[in-house]
Scaffold this active site. Structure first.
Site, PDB file in Angstrom:
ATOM      1  N   ALA A  48       0.835  -1.205   0.000  1.00  0.00           N
ATOM      2  CA  ALA A  48       0.000   0.000   0.000  1.00  0.00           C
ATOM      3  C   ALA A  48       0.873   1.259   0.000  1.00  0.00           C
ATOM      4  CB  ALA A  48      -0.918  -0.005   1.220  1.00  0.00           C
ATOM      5  N   PRO A  49       0.429   2.312  -0.719  1.00  0.00           N
ATOM      6  CA  PRO A  49      -0.861   2.477  -1.399  1.00  0.00           C
ATOM      7  C   PRO A  49      -0.900   1.951  -2.832  1.00  0.00           C
ATOM      8  CG  PRO A  49       0.337   4.532  -1.462  1.00  0.00           C
ATOM      9  CD  PRO A  49       1.187   3.584  -0.668  1.00  0.00           C
ATOM     10  N   GLY A  50       0.217   1.410  -3.355  1.00  0.00           N
ATOM     11  CA  GLY A  50       0.155   0.770  -4.666  1.00  0.00           C
ATOM     12  C   GLY A  50       1.095   1.315  -5.721  1.00  0.00           C
ATOM     13  N   LYS A  99       4.422   1.150  -6.046  1.00  0.00           N
ATOM     14  CA  LYS A  99       5.412   0.165  -6.473  1.00  0.00           C
ATOM     15  C   LYS A  99       4.742  -1.077  -7.053  1.00  0.00           C
ATOM     16  CE  LYS A  99       8.545   2.008  -3.014  1.00  0.00           C
ATOM     17  NZ  LYS A  99       7.621   3.106  -2.639  1.00  0.00           N
ATOM     18  N   ARG A 119      -5.522   0.163   4.495  1.00  0.00           N
ATOM     19  CA  ARG A 119      -4.525   0.559   3.498  1.00  0.00           C
ATOM     20  C   ARG A 119      -4.612  -0.329   2.265  1.00  0.00           C
ATOM     21  NH1 ARG A 119      -0.037   3.425   4.411  1.00  0.00           N
ATOM     22  NH2 ARG A 119       1.305   1.859   3.434  1.00  0.00           N
ATOM     23  N   ASP A 126       9.483  -2.873   0.495  1.00  0.00           N
ATOM     24  CA  ASP A 126       9.668  -1.453   0.793  1.00  0.00           C
ATOM     25  C   ASP A 126       9.112  -1.272   2.200  1.00  0.00           C
ATOM     26  OD1 ASP A 126      10.452   1.233  -0.099  1.00  0.00           O
ATOM     27  OD2 ASP A 126       8.330   1.688   0.140  1.00  0.00           O
ATOM     28  N   CYS A 169      12.625   4.545   2.997  1.00  0.00           N
ATOM     29  CA  CYS A 169      12.729   5.974   2.696  1.00  0.00           C
ATOM     30  C   CYS A 169      13.361   6.693   3.891  1.00  0.00           C
ATOM     31  CB  CYS A 169      11.373   6.569   2.329  1.00  0.00           C
ATOM     32  SG  CYS A 169      10.096   6.366   3.586  1.00  0.00           S
TER      33      CYS A 169
END
Length: 471
Positions: free
Chosen positions: A112-114, A116, A139, A179, A232
């Protein structure tokens, strides 16, 4: 000026040394806005011909562009047609650099949110299978919308704990993207509210969470498969130390070299194969990436992966679908001229659940004990009058040339906005379609938006209620 925690500043100064002042100065500059073209719907060249606002190529993303905030691309009909996805530029790098090939079995574990997940799906281009998971149901609902908006047919969307997925799919995936949840240091300029979370929780809490997620991911990775880990954040604890954990715990994992475009920095020694992205070096917020490969088993290296993929594509029986529903579906499918979709229907299993018919992806077995939000392509359902009602997801999968009853509107036609807001459209007398009783596929510049039903000169709006444009 954003107020940064003293502890964070001290750590960044030690990390960046002479570049620290440049990093701090980057907070005074405006953030960068990016979009990524959905290459399953149009090419980069086609996008450049129709894009209604000014864009500039992102040099490290093959199908990415910068745009200006005041252009508001999320309010343009092309966004509702799934032609592009809005995404922070450096956040595009994990899916860009994971070498997904058509036919792969791919897992996005924290999807989520989509952004990647849809990027990985575009690489698959309707082949293989993608499992997009997020542990949060709320999510995952947003993830599902973006998967369907982008016209992805070959995806399972789940909301499960990674460890439960690992028990169901041991060594099943060719490529895995993690991620991971992180302290978000690379997003401080974009989302200053994350600073408070950093103060309350800190990198150590996220490191523990990341290792638990990665333990499950390694269990699901095939011998010879590739795992891309990304965050990140700039924290050594969450980045290189998490990579060190993986390499120490799993000797079968090998750290692989990643390409280093201009402005990208090597990971901290001895993990120079990794990538660090900083906002003072590139036009993006920041990211960390590491690519690892599980050593092939002896039999795997001899036989390759073709036999596995062939086994995965075996046809299974349709489950509990009545003859009436199949008759209605077959009749509707005769109006669709998509050789790819017809091939999928002939080779893959249909699932009937909650009055809906789904086309399950080939390549990964459906597990009835998992919490699915979507199982492949939702084709539609039959109403109480025996009439087939195609789904919003099917509309987004098709293109305007694959269906007979199309209403294609110009992007600046006021009826496009009316349709996206859920309003009824009054059509001109000259409008003609093949079958007055069949569903109408409403398009903008031949790119589908959704369905409608004709009643003389009125088009009843069937656009998904949860997707409608807000005034």
């Amino acid at each position: 000026m954003i107020r940064l925690p003293d502890t964070f500043c001290k750590e960044m100064k030690e990390l960046l040394d002479t570049e620290y002042e440049d990093y701090i100065l980057s907070f005074e500059k405006p953030r960068h806005y990016g979009l990524r073209i959905n290459t399953t719907k149009l090419s980069k060249e086609q996008f450049e011909q129709i894009v209604p606002f000014q864009v500039k190529e992102i040099p490290f993303i093959s199908n990415g562009f910068y745009y200006q905030e005041n252009d508001e691309p999320a309010k343009h009909p092309f966004y509702y047609a799934g032609l592009y996805y809005l995404q922070e530029p450096s956040a595009m790098t994990p899916a860009e650099l994971l070498p997904v090939e058509q036919g792969d079995c791919v897992l996005d574990l924290c999807a989520a949110p989509g952004g990647k997940a849809t990027q990985l799906a575009a690489k698959l281009n309707g082949t293989g299978v993608l499992l997009a998971n997020d542990i949060s149901v709320s999510r995952a609902r947003g993830l599902l919308k973006n998967i369907e908006l982008n016209g992805v047919p070959n995806c399972y969307v789940t909301a499960e704990a990674p460890e439960k997925l690992a028990r169901q799919y041991p060594e099943c995936f060719d490529k895995i993207l993690v991620d991971a949840p992180c302290s978000g240091e690379g997003m401080f300029r974009k989302e200053p509210s994350l600073i408070r979370s950093w103060i309350e929780r800190g990198p150590a809490v996220y490191h523990e969470m990341q290792t638990e997620i990665l333990d499950a991911a390694v269990k699901m990775l095939r011998p010879g498969g590739l795992l891309l880990y990304s965050t990140c954040t700039f924290s050594k604890t969450e980045d290189e130390e998490t990579v060190a954990y993986l390499l120490q715990r799993y000797p079968e994992l090998i750290l692989k070299e990643l390409p280093h475009p201009a402005g990208f920095q090597n990971g901290l020694p001895p993990y120079g194969q990794c990538i660090r992205i900083y906002p003072h070096r590139v036009e993006g917020e920041g990211h960390f990436l590491a690519l690892l490969q599980k050593e092939p088993a002896a039999q795997e290296s001899l036989n390759g992966s073709d036999s596995r993929k062939e086994k995965r594509s075996e046809k299974r029986n349709h489950s509990m679908i009545s003859k009436d529903i199949m008759k209605a579906l077959d009749a509707f499918m005769q109006t669709i001229h998509s050789p790819v979709l017809h091939k999928m229907l002939s080779e893959q299993e249909l699932l009937f659940k909650d009055e809906n018919v789904y086309l399950l992806p080939a390549g990964l077995k459906y597990k009835s004990n998992l919490r699915y939000l979507r199982t492949g392509l939702l084709l539609g359902s039959m109403d109480r009058n025996g009439r087939w009602e195609p789904s919003q997801a099917l509309a987004m999968y098709l293109n305007g040339h694959e269906y007979e009853n199309c209403l294609s509107l110009k992007a600046d036609d006021i009826n496009v906005i009316k349709y996206l807001k859920g309003e009824t459209i009054l059509l001109q007398d000259a409008f003609q379609i093949h079958d007055q009783k069949a569903p109408v596929l409403v398009c903008v510049e031949d790119y589908p938006l959704g369905w409608g039903r004709l009643n003389q000169h009125m088009l009843k709006n069937k656009y998904a209620a949860g997707w409608r444009m807000q005034s």
